[in-house]
Scaffold this motif. Structure first.
Motif, PDB file in Angstrom:
ATOM      1  N   LYS A  63      -6.202   3.084  -6.961  1.00 42.18           N
ATOM      2  CA  LYS A  63      -7.249   3.175  -5.939  1.00 42.18           C
ATOM      3  C   LYS A  63      -7.783   1.775  -5.618  1.00 42.18           C
ATOM      4  O   LYS A  63      -7.905   1.399  -4.458  1.00 42.18           O
ATOM      5  CB  LYS A  63      -8.379   4.062  -6.460  1.00 42.18           C
ATOM      6  N   ASP A  64      -8.120   1.026  -6.685  1.00 46.20           N
ATOM      7  CA  ASP A  64      -8.653  -0.327  -6.484  1.00 46.20           C
ATOM      8  C   ASP A  64      -7.627  -1.219  -5.787  1.00 46.20           C
ATOM      9  O   ASP A  64      -7.970  -2.027  -4.924  1.00 46.20           O
ATOM     10  CB  ASP A  64      -9.047  -0.964  -7.822  1.00 46.20           C
ATOM     11  N   ALA A  65      -6.370  -1.067  -6.198  1.00 44.72           N
ATOM     12  CA  ALA A  65      -5.317  -1.896  -5.608  1.00 44.72           C
ATOM     13  C   ALA A  65      -5.205  -1.617  -4.119  1.00 44.72           C
ATOM     14  O   ALA A  65      -5.104  -2.540  -3.307  1.00 44.72           O
ATOM     15  CB  ALA A  65      -3.990  -1.634  -6.298  1.00 44.72           C
ATOM     16  N   THR A  66      -5.244  -0.318  -3.757  1.00 47.60           N
ATOM     17  CA  THR A  66      -5.164   0.029  -2.341  1.00 47.60           C
ATOM     18  C   THR A  66      -6.335  -0.579  -1.585  1.00 47.60           C
ATOM     19  O   THR A  66      -6.180  -1.125  -0.488  1.00 47.60           O
ATOM     20  CB  THR A  66      -5.163   1.558  -2.152  1.00 47.60           C
ATOM     21  N   ARG A  67      -7.525  -0.493  -2.208  1.00 44.72           N
ATOM     22  CA  ARG A  67      -8.699  -1.063  -1.560  1.00 44.72           C
ATOM     23  C   ARG A  67      -8.514  -2.572  -1.380  1.00 44.72           C
ATOM     24  O   ARG A  67      -8.860  -3.140  -0.348  1.00 44.72           O
ATOM     25  CB  ARG A  67      -9.948  -0.779  -2.399  1.00 44.72           C
ATOM     26  N   PHE A  68      -7.970  -3.219  -2.421  1.00 45.77           N
ATOM     27  CA  PHE A  68      -7.729  -4.662  -2.351  1.00 45.77           C
ATOM     28  C   PHE A  68      -6.833  -5.016  -1.161  1.00 45.77           C
ATOM     29  O   PHE A  68      -7.143  -5.906  -0.361  1.00 45.77           O
ATOM     30  CB  PHE A  68      -7.071  -5.114  -3.666  1.00 45.77           C
ATOM     31  N   TYR A  69      -5.732  -4.249  -1.026  1.00 46.30           N
ATOM     32  CA  TYR A  69      -4.808  -4.550   0.076  1.00 46.30           C
ATOM     33  C   TYR A  69      -5.422  -4.226   1.433  1.00 46.30           C
ATOM     34  O   TYR A  69      -5.188  -4.932   2.419  1.00 46.30           O
ATOM     35  CB  TYR A  69      -3.497  -3.788  -0.115  1.00 46.30           C
ATOM     36  N   GLU A  70      -6.240  -3.151   1.460  1.00 43.09           N
ATOM     37  CA  GLU A  70      -6.913  -2.835   2.724  1.00 43.09           C
ATOM     38  C   GLU A  70      -7.806  -4.001   3.144  1.00 43.09           C
ATOM     39  O   GLU A  70      -7.855  -4.376   4.317  1.00 43.09           O
ATOM     40  CB  GLU A  70      -7.755  -1.567   2.575  1.00 43.09           C
ATOM     41  N   GLY A  71      -8.510  -4.576   2.163  1.00 41.87           N
ATOM     42  CA  GLY A  71      -9.365  -5.730   2.455  1.00 41.87           C
ATOM     43  C   GLY A  71      -8.555  -6.881   3.023  1.00 41.87           C
ATOM     44  O   GLY A  71      -8.953  -7.522   3.999  1.00 41.87           O
ATOM     45  N   MET A 124       0.821  -1.199   0.000  1.00 38.31           N
ATOM     46  CA  MET A 124       0.000   0.000   0.000  1.00 38.31           C
ATOM     47  C   MET A 124       0.859   1.254   0.000  1.00 38.31           C
ATOM     48  O   MET A 124       0.582   2.217  -0.718  1.00 38.31           O
ATOM     49  CB  MET A 124      -0.914   0.004   1.234  1.00 38.31           C
ATOM     50  N   ARG A 125       1.915   1.214   0.821  1.00 38.71           N
ATOM     51  CA  ARG A 125       2.788   2.374   0.897  1.00 38.71           C
ATOM     52  C   ARG A 125       3.506   2.590  -0.426  1.00 38.71           C
ATOM     53  O   ARG A 125       3.670   3.719  -0.891  1.00 38.71           O
ATOM     54  CB  ARG A 125       3.801   2.202   2.041  1.00 38.71           C
ATOM     55  N   SER A 126       3.917   1.488  -1.062  1.00 36.30           N
ATOM     56  CA  SER A 126       4.609   1.606  -2.343  1.00 36.30           C
ATOM     57  C   SER A 126       3.697   2.223  -3.388  1.00 36.30           C
ATOM     58  O   SER A 126       4.134   3.045  -4.205  1.00 36.30           O
ATOM     59  CB  SER A 126       5.062   0.234  -2.828  1.00 36.30           C
ATOM     60  N   ILE A 127       2.432   1.821  -3.375  1.00 32.52           N
ATOM     61  CA  ILE A 127       1.490   2.399  -4.339  1.00 32.52           C
ATOM     62  C   ILE A 127       1.381   3.904  -4.115  1.00 32.52           C
ATOM     63  O   ILE A 127       1.433   4.693  -5.050  1.00 32.52           O
ATOM     64  CB  ILE A 127       0.097   1.747  -4.185  1.00 32.52           C
ATOM     65  N   LYS A 128       1.264   4.285  -2.850  1.00 26.32           N
ATOM     66  CA  LYS A 128       1.059   5.687  -2.528  1.00 26.32           C
ATOM     67  C   LYS A 128       2.300   6.511  -2.888  1.00 26.32           C
ATOM     68  O   LYS A 128       2.201   7.516  -3.600  1.00 26.32           O
ATOM     69  CB  LYS A 128       0.779   5.816  -1.031  1.00 26.32           C
ATOM     70  N   ASP A 129       3.460   6.056  -2.406  1.00 29.77           N
ATOM     71  CA  ASP A 129       4.683   6.847  -2.594  1.00 29.77           C
ATOM     72  C   ASP A 129       5.264   6.680  -3.992  1.00 29.77           C
ATOM     73  O   ASP A 129       5.748   7.629  -4.591  1.00 29.77           O
ATOM     74  CB  ASP A 129       5.744   6.436  -1.571  1.00 29.77           C
ATOM     75  N   GLY A 130       5.232   5.442  -4.488  1.00 28.43           N
ATOM     76  CA  GLY A 130       5.961   5.163  -5.717  1.00 28.43           C
ATOM     77  C   GLY A 130       5.156   5.372  -6.973  1.00 28.43           C
ATOM     78  O   GLY A 130       5.722   5.549  -8.057  1.00 28.43           O
ATOM     79  N   VAL A 131       3.839   5.293  -6.894  1.00 27.04           N
ATOM     80  CA  VAL A 131       3.042   5.412  -8.109  1.00 27.04           C
ATOM     81  C   VAL A 131       2.170   6.665  -8.085  1.00 27.04           C
ATOM     82  O   VAL A 131       2.276   7.540  -8.961  1.00 27.04           O
ATOM     83  CB  VAL A 131       2.153   4.161  -8.311  1.00 27.04           C
ATOM     84  N   GLU A 132       1.360   6.797  -7.052  1.00 28.78           N
ATOM     85  CA  GLU A 132       0.404   7.909  -7.045  1.00 28.78           C
ATOM     86  C   GLU A 132       1.090   9.256  -6.863  1.00 28.78           C
ATOM     87  O   GLU A 132       0.789  10.221  -7.563  1.00 28.78           O
ATOM     88  CB  GLU A 132      -0.637   7.700  -5.932  1.00 28.78           C
TER      89      GLU A 132
END
Lengths: 177, 121
Positions: A114-122, A61-69
């Motif tokens: 967004k969907d990926a983050t939601r997936f990992y949150e789940g 999740m952190r990688s998505i936030k920092d590295g992609v978004e």
């Protein structure tokens, strides 16, 4: 290999449908003790593994936030080919905010960040449920183990003092699994 | 008397074998269970996807693009198979437990008999 090692076997005892552990002989008690400690060990390994998995998902999740978004367009990106060899990378210009997510059993799905983050949150949420389930079981088993250890200690002591005259079996401890 | 001893030996060996079989059956059962859980998670994920979502399958070192319907039917097939395997393993576990219980009973009776025979002598 006795026939009634389980504390949940129904038999006439004070604690409603359970065997009063104070009536069990020493060998059975120590057998029970070994088994419970083994179970506890197994459970704590599982617990640690689930925690590690959860940490990995949080990393994703952190990688998505920092590295992609939140990546600036001019920030260079490197792909690790091995742990010590990197090559420069350019993100897919057509799909700037999509990632490939490993959903298990060898399948990968393309998702928006967004969907990926939601997936990992789940996933993290599911693991939280499992973790608290395990914690509950560990609590119960720990209490069981302590009760058995208490009775065992009392019995061994009684046997040593009484010269093994078999009176130990009649002691009342009041602690039932 | 000697025959009883021999039978007792046989029974205890059989019992040991039943224990081993039981353990391996239980291990298999647990493995199947975790596979089932993983495949169910994938199935749930697939069901929540858009119709045009891109799905890739890891084959060796490469990712192959796969149709959603194809991927779905693969996972459904796996779950079907795993479900059947679980029922099969459960029957096996029950069978082993029954035979093991039978041997155990016979062994206990034999031991009692031998104790009685020994007692007065």
């Amino acid at each position: 290999m006795s026939t009634q090692p389980s504390t949940s076997t129904s038999s006439g005892a004070s604690t409603g449908g359970q065997i009063d552990i104070t009536t069990l002989p020493i060998p059975q008690l120590s057998q029970l003790q070994t088994r419970l400690s083994q179970e506890l060990e197994h459970l704590s390994t599982s617990h640690a593994r689930l925690r590690a998995a959860q940490a990995r998902f949080r990393d994703c999740m952190r990688s998505i936030k920092d590295g992609v978004e939140n990546r600036k367009a001019d920030t260079p990106l490197l792909i690790p080919l091995t742990t010590s060899l990197y090559v420069p990378a350019t993100p897919n210009a057509k799909k700037p905010n999509t990632v490939l997510v490993d959903v298990g059993t060898g399948y990968f799905v393309e998702k928006s960040t967004k969907d990926a983050t939601r997936f990992y949150e789940g996933k993290v949420e599911d693991l939280n449920k499992n973790l608290s389930d395990i914690e509950k079981v560990v609590g119960v088993k720990n209490a069981d183990l302590r009760a058995i250890e208490d009775v065992l200690r009392a019995k061994v002591l009684a046997e040593q003092q009484g010269g093994g005259d078999g009176k130990a079996g009649q002691r009342k401890e009041g602690g039932g699994g | 008397m000697e025959r009883d001893q021999k039978r007792l030996q046989e029974l205890s060996e059989a019992l040991q074998k039943f224990q081993d079989d039981l353990q391996s059956a239980i291990d298999a059962r647990q493995r199947l269970e975790s596979q089932q859980a993983e495949n169910k998670a994938v199935q749930k994920e697939f069901n929540g996807l858009d119709e045009d979502a891109d799905i890739y399958r890891l084959v060796g070192p490469v990712l192959l693009k796969q149709d959603k319907s194809e991927a779905k039917s693969t996972v459904d097939g796996r779950l079907d198979f795993i479900g059947k395997e679980i029922t099969r393993t459960e029957t096996r576990i029950k069978d082993i437990q029954q035979s093991s219980e039978k041997s155990r009973m016979e062994m206990m009776q034999l031991q009692q008999k031998m104790q009685l025979a020994q007692g007065p002598g």
